[in-house]
Scaffold this active site. Structure first.
Site, mmCIF file in Angstrom:
data_model
loop_
_atom_site.group_PDB
_atom_site.id
_atom_site.type_symbol
_atom_site.label_atom_id
_atom_site.label_comp_id
_atom_site.label_asym_id
_atom_site.label_seq_id
_atom_site.Cartn_x
_atom_site.Cartn_y
_atom_site.Cartn_z
ATOM 1 N N PRO A 62 0.847 -1.199 0.000
ATOM 2 C CA PRO A 62 0.000 0.000 0.000
ATOM 3 C C PRO A 62 0.877 1.241 0.000
ATOM 4 O O PRO A 62 1.948 1.258 0.620
ATOM 5 C CB PRO A 62 -0.797 -0.133 1.302
ATOM 6 C CG PRO A 62 0.020 -1.029 2.165
ATOM 7 C CD PRO A 62 0.751 -1.971 1.246
ATOM 8 N N LYS A 63 0.455 2.271 -0.717
ATOM 9 C CA LYS A 63 1.213 3.525 -0.794
ATOM 10 C C LYS A 63 0.769 4.440 0.347
ATOM 11 O O LYS A 63 -0.397 4.812 0.447
ATOM 12 C CB LYS A 63 1.000 4.196 -2.140
ATOM 13 C CG LYS A 63 1.983 5.333 -2.425
ATOM 14 C CD LYS A 63 1.825 5.855 -3.840
ATOM 15 C CE LYS A 63 2.942 6.837 -4.185
ATOM 16 N NZ LYS A 63 3.018 7.977 -3.251
ATOM 17 N N VAL A 64 1.700 4.801 1.193
ATOM 18 C CA VAL A 64 1.407 5.629 2.355
ATOM 19 C C VAL A 64 1.393 7.098 1.931
ATOM 20 O O VAL A 64 2.318 7.571 1.252
ATOM 21 C CB VAL A 64 2.464 5.401 3.458
ATOM 22 C CG1 VAL A 64 2.183 6.301 4.657
ATOM 23 C CG2 VAL A 64 2.474 3.930 3.878
ATOM 24 N N GLU A 100 -4.114 6.056 -0.786
ATOM 25 C CA GLU A 100 -3.565 6.809 -1.919
ATOM 26 C C GLU A 100 -3.301 5.934 -3.136
ATOM 27 O O GLU A 100 -3.435 6.376 -4.268
ATOM 28 C CB GLU A 100 -2.265 7.507 -1.502
ATOM 29 C CG GLU A 100 -1.717 8.403 -2.595
ATOM 30 C CD GLU A 100 -0.299 8.881 -2.331
ATOM 31 O OE1 GLU A 100 0.159 9.743 -3.090
ATOM 32 O OE2 GLU A 100 0.345 8.386 -1.396
ATOM 33 N N GLY A 101 -2.899 4.705 -2.935
ATOM 34 C CA GLY A 101 -2.574 3.840 -4.065
ATOM 35 C C GLY A 101 -1.732 2.675 -3.602
ATOM 36 O O GLY A 101 -1.721 2.313 -2.420
#
Length: 285
Positions: free
Chosen positions: A24-26, A167-168
């Site tokens: 997961p994009k933080v 976020e992504g």
């Protein structure tokens, strides 16, 4: 000691592959944590020392180390990071304000790579070997965490990212070495949101289109400026139409009647009602 970070390429969309891990994009800002001879320094991706801003992260590991990750303000109830909160932390300069934010907007360093450890440069090791070293580290306090990952199943993770409103995600080749430049070995997939806006003007100097949306009371409210997205064809069509709908101008902008509508993709709405990082996608006829 600062090491120039490895930067992400952009994937065309979510994907799965057995040669990749997916994280997961933080939604924070990049942070290089450096502990050398027991002295700790924190750096942004542009080599700006931000050690003062995050005193809760100035805790030592068991030996000298250089780590790569994101610093974020994470909502404990949802686990989702808040970009505006961490920007408030980053911009704070006064000691009393930093100390107050330490209590009210605590920062977390979420680590995804280890670049040096106990005097050994690890950047030439494959990513999965670096991940194994990282997983065995004793973290120095509750303000530190390690980004989780899954192997192969990027599409499934992205569905979860969308459901959680994150976020992504990032896909990384398992055998990738760490290089201080942008690389296709690491690819980001952004969880874009979409909105329809009116274009109400444009910048006189650098490219930019002013945007607005209805406020619910029969008026339009400003939502920021589009600076990316349209190609030559779209720009030519836009400026061809605008000559007949100019309302006025000032030093910086030409203002237009709100007749042109467009779709934009963005990271999210800010708390003040602005588009965050809007990108033009198409005109709405």
């Amino acid at each position: 000691m600062f090491i120039e970070p490895m930067l992400l390429a952009t994937a065309p969309g979510p994907f799965s592959h057995s040669n990749y891990i997916f994280e997961p994009k933080v939604d924070g800002h990049r942070l290089i944590y450096s502990q050398q001879s027991g002295i700790i320094r924190l750096y942004t991706r542009h080599n700006n020392d931000c050690s003062r801003q995050y005193p809760e992260l100035l805790l030592p590991f068991d030996d000298d180390i250089i780590l790569d990750g994101e610093v974020a303000c994470v909502d404990p109830a949802t686990g989702i990071s808040d970009f505006e909160e961490i920007m408030t932390r980053f911009q704070a300069k006064r000691t009393d304000k930093i100390e107050r934010f330490r209590q009210t907007k605590p920062a977390t360093f979420v680590i995804f790579d280890v670049l040096q450890y106990k005097g050994r440069d690890l950047r030439q090791l494959p990513l999965m070997e670096r991940k194994a070293i990282l997983s065995n580290l004793a973290l120095p306090g509750p303000s530190f965490g390690v980004v989780p990952y899954i192997e192969g199943a990027g599409d499934e993770l992205f569905e979860q990212v969308r459901a959680w409103g994150m976020e992504g995600m990032v896909g990384k080749r398992k055998n990738s070495q760490y290089v201080s430049r942008r690389s296709d070995a690491w690819q980001k997939v952004i969880n874009w949101s979409y909105a329809e806006v009116f274009i109400t003007g444009y910048c006189k100097e650098e490219f930019g289109w002013l945007t607005a949306v209805p406020d619910g009371a029969g008026r339009l409210r400003s939502t920021g400026i589009i600076e990316h997205g349209p190609g030559t064809k779209e720009k030519k069509a836009f400026y061809g139409v605008t000559k007949s709908i100019i309302l006025g101008e000032d030093k910086n902008f030409i203002y237009l009647e709100p007749r042109i509508r467009a779709e934009v993709k963005m990271r999210n709405w800010t708390k003040s009602g602005l588009l965050r990082s809007p990108v033009f996608t198409r005109f709405i006829i």
